[in-house]
Design a protein around this motif. Sequence first.
Motif, PDB file in Angstrom:
ATOM      1  N   MET A 292      -2.018  -4.570   6.583  1.00 45.95           N
ATOM      2  CA  MET A 292      -0.931  -4.866   6.968  1.00 45.95           C
ATOM      3  C   MET A 292      -0.169  -3.679   7.262  1.00 45.95           C
ATOM      4  O   MET A 292       0.908  -3.432   7.949  1.00 45.95           O
ATOM      5  CB  MET A 292      -0.060  -5.769   5.626  1.00 45.95           C
ATOM      6  CG  MET A 292       1.224  -5.884   5.806  1.00 45.95           C
ATOM      7  SD  MET A 292       1.926  -6.857   4.487  1.00 45.95           S
ATOM      8  CE  MET A 292       2.199  -5.593   3.493  1.00 45.95           C
ATOM      9  N   TYR A 293      -0.051  -2.741   6.387  1.00 50.60           N
ATOM     10  CA  TYR A 293       0.536  -1.466   6.389  1.00 50.60           C
ATOM     11  C   TYR A 293       0.111  -0.611   7.817  1.00 50.60           C
ATOM     12  O   TYR A 293       0.815  -0.034   8.743  1.00 50.60           O
ATOM     13  CB  TYR A 293      -0.050  -0.358   5.460  1.00 50.60           C
ATOM     14  CG  TYR A 293       0.610  -0.851   4.200  1.00 50.60           C
ATOM     15  CD1 TYR A 293       1.674  -0.904   3.768  1.00 50.60           C
ATOM     16  CD2 TYR A 293      -0.587  -0.960   3.198  1.00 50.60           C
ATOM     17  CE1 TYR A 293       2.304  -1.178   2.473  1.00 50.60           C
ATOM     18  CE2 TYR A 293      -0.266  -1.317   1.789  1.00 50.60           C
ATOM     19  CZ  TYR A 293       1.104  -1.521   1.604  1.00 50.60           C
ATOM     20  OH  TYR A 293       1.531  -1.636   0.080  1.00 50.60           O
ATOM     21  N   CYS A 294      -1.076  -1.042   8.310  1.00 51.25           N
ATOM     22  CA  CYS A 294      -1.684  -0.330   9.745  1.00 51.25           C
ATOM     23  C   CYS A 294      -0.633  -1.042  10.638  1.00 51.25           C
ATOM     24  O   CYS A 294      -0.349  -0.166  11.641  1.00 51.25           O
ATOM     25  CB  CYS A 294      -2.853  -0.607   9.818  1.00 51.25           C
ATOM     26  SG  CYS A 294      -3.968   0.138   8.754  1.00 51.25           S
ATOM     27  N   LYS A 295      -0.734  -2.330  10.635  1.00 51.58           N
ATOM     28  CA  LYS A 295       0.202  -3.116  11.837  1.00 51.58           C
ATOM     29  C   LYS A 295       1.576  -2.473  11.863  1.00 51.58           C
ATOM     30  O   LYS A 295       2.330  -2.736  12.733  1.00 51.58           O
ATOM     31  CB  LYS A 295       0.267  -4.567  11.516  1.00 51.58           C
ATOM     32  CG  LYS A 295      -1.234  -5.001  12.065  1.00 51.58           C
ATOM     33  CD  LYS A 295      -1.414  -6.482  12.169  1.00 51.58           C
ATOM     34  CE  LYS A 295      -2.603  -7.130  12.466  1.00 51.58           C
ATOM     35  NZ  LYS A 295      -2.732  -8.135  13.385  1.00 51.58           N
ATOM     36  N   CYS A 296       2.183  -2.073  10.751  1.00 52.01           N
ATOM     37  CA  CYS A 296       3.628  -1.816  10.618  1.00 52.01           C
ATOM     38  C   CYS A 296       3.790  -0.318  10.815  1.00 52.01           C
ATOM     39  O   CYS A 296       4.926   0.399  11.083  1.00 52.01           O
ATOM     40  CB  CYS A 296       4.099  -1.893   9.170  1.00 52.01           C
ATOM     41  SG  CYS A 296       4.297  -3.809   9.010  1.00 52.01           S
TER      42      CYS A 296
ATOM     43  N   CYS B 220       2.831   2.057   8.750  1.00 54.29           N
ATOM     44  CA  CYS B 220       3.046   2.864   7.750  1.00 54.29           C
ATOM     45  C   CYS B 220       1.687   3.452   7.328  1.00 54.29           C
ATOM     46  O   CYS B 220       0.981   3.022   6.608  1.00 54.29           O
ATOM     47  CB  CYS B 220       3.392   1.912   6.501  1.00 54.29           C
ATOM     48  SG  CYS B 220       5.027   1.059   6.797  1.00 54.29           S
ATOM     49  N   LEU B 221       1.543   4.504   7.769  1.00 52.34           N
ATOM     50  CA  LEU B 221       0.120   5.130   7.807  1.00 52.34           C
ATOM     51  C   LEU B 221      -0.335   5.899   6.247  1.00 52.34           C
ATOM     52  O   LEU B 221      -1.399   5.724   5.875  1.00 52.34           O
ATOM     53  CB  LEU B 221      -0.109   6.089   8.840  1.00 52.34           C
ATOM     54  CG  LEU B 221      -0.130   5.644  10.088  1.00 52.34           C
ATOM     55  CD1 LEU B 221      -0.323   6.563  11.193  1.00 52.34           C
ATOM     56  CD2 LEU B 221      -1.142   4.474  10.417  1.00 52.34           C
ATOM     57  N   ILE B 222       0.858   6.163   5.864  1.00 49.47           N
ATOM     58  CA  ILE B 222       0.576   6.849   4.387  1.00 49.47           C
ATOM     59  C   ILE B 222       0.301   5.588   3.279  1.00 49.47           C
ATOM     60  O   ILE B 222      -0.508   5.990   2.449  1.00 49.47           O
ATOM     61  CB  ILE B 222       1.848   7.663   3.836  1.00 49.47           C
ATOM     62  CG1 ILE B 222       2.271   8.761   4.938  1.00 49.47           C
ATOM     63  CG2 ILE B 222       1.928   8.177   2.482  1.00 49.47           C
ATOM     64  CD1 ILE B 222       3.509   9.459   4.828  1.00 49.47           C
ATOM     65  N   ASP B 223       1.045   4.546   3.449  1.00 44.70           N
ATOM     66  CA  ASP B 223       0.794   3.395   2.824  1.00 44.70           C
ATOM     67  C   ASP B 223      -0.563   2.824   2.860  1.00 44.70           C
ATOM     68  O   ASP B 223      -1.220   2.555   1.921  1.00 44.70           O
ATOM     69  CB  ASP B 223       1.867   2.375   2.669  1.00 44.70           C
ATOM     70  CG  ASP B 223       3.135   3.032   2.296  1.00 44.70           C
ATOM     71  OD1 ASP B 223       3.148   3.857   1.405  1.00 44.70           O
ATOM     72  OD2 ASP B 223       4.482   2.483   2.913  1.00 44.70           O
ATOM     73  N   ALA B 224      -0.934   2.908   4.184  1.00 47.19           N
ATOM     74  CA  ALA B 224      -2.292   2.225   4.655  1.00 47.19           C
ATOM     75  C   ALA B 224      -3.412   3.309   4.026  1.00 47.19           C
ATOM     76  O   ALA B 224      -4.377   2.774   3.509  1.00 47.19           O
ATOM     77  CB  ALA B 224      -2.581   2.278   5.987  1.00 47.19           C
ATOM     78  N   ASP B 225      -3.162   4.661   4.100  1.00 46.52           N
ATOM     79  CA  ASP B 225      -4.162   5.530   3.610  1.00 46.52           C
ATOM     80  C   ASP B 225      -4.344   5.403   2.113  1.00 46.52           C
ATOM     81  O   ASP B 225      -5.642   5.509   1.547  1.00 46.52           O
ATOM     82  CB  ASP B 225      -3.849   6.926   3.959  1.00 46.52           C
ATOM     83  CG  ASP B 225      -4.696   7.839   3.706  1.00 46.52           C
ATOM     84  OD1 ASP B 225      -6.152   7.581   4.011  1.00 46.52           O
ATOM     85  OD2 ASP B 225      -4.564   8.876   3.067  1.00 46.52           O
ATOM     86  N   LYS B 226      -3.151   5.151   1.540  1.00 50.16           N
ATOM     87  CA  LYS B 226      -3.187   5.118   0.128  1.00 50.16           C
ATOM     88  C   LYS B 226      -3.851   3.789  -0.507  1.00 50.16           C
ATOM     89  O   LYS B 226      -4.790   3.820  -1.323  1.00 50.16           O
ATOM     90  CB  LYS B 226      -1.720   4.990  -0.472  1.00 50.16           C
ATOM     91  CG  LYS B 226      -1.737   4.943  -2.122  1.00 50.16           C
ATOM     92  CD  LYS B 226      -0.341   5.079  -2.495  1.00 50.16           C
ATOM     93  CE  LYS B 226      -0.165   4.869  -3.994  1.00 50.16           C
ATOM     94  NZ  LYS B 226       1.100   4.549  -4.563  1.00 50.16           N
ATOM     95  N   ALA B 227      -3.576   2.999   0.229  1.00 44.47           N
ATOM     96  CA  ALA B 227      -4.231   1.352  -0.128  1.00 44.47           C
ATOM     97  C   ALA B 227      -5.850   1.596   0.188  1.00 44.47           C
ATOM     98  O   ALA B 227      -6.539   0.883  -0.563  1.00 44.47           O
ATOM     99  CB  ALA B 227      -3.728   0.512   0.727  1.00 44.47           C
TER     100      ALA B 227
END
Length: 167
Positions: free
Chosen positions: A1-5, A7-14
Amino acid sequence: MYCKCGCLIDADKAFDEMPVKDVVNTAALITSYSQNNHPKEALELLPKMLVLGLKHNEFTFACLLKATGSAASVGIGEQIHALSVKYSCNLNVFVGSSLLDMYARFGKMDEPCFVFDWLDSKNEISWNALIAGYARKEEGEKALKMLTVLRFMPMGEEYPNGKASSL
């Protein structure tokens, strides 16, 4: 979900917090970095995949090669090409098309011809990658020659003399 938006920092953290990492979620993160103009971060995931013992697939190599085409050095792309050969993914049309594009972006037109000649099958994407490479290299005559051959050739048939370099 973060990736599609984006939001790479959040995607990396997840991703870092995932208890189980696999080739699918790793490839998704590589793709996100690559599509959002962060090739360095995309390529940094390759060693992580190797350490985790994740098996690479055609999709992973295609994503990594796209990132490499946006990076500063062809050397990393050549290493990923070698790795794709080791994993027997280099003849896949999607990996091959990514290789064509990557080498062409660095102006190394002998390599794309070699890759193109060895692809198991050619499709519009692989032809387009090679034609675009010639156009980028300002070899318009070769690009037009290949485009003419493609236009009048039924898909699935081999091109004249069997080699892209013969055109």
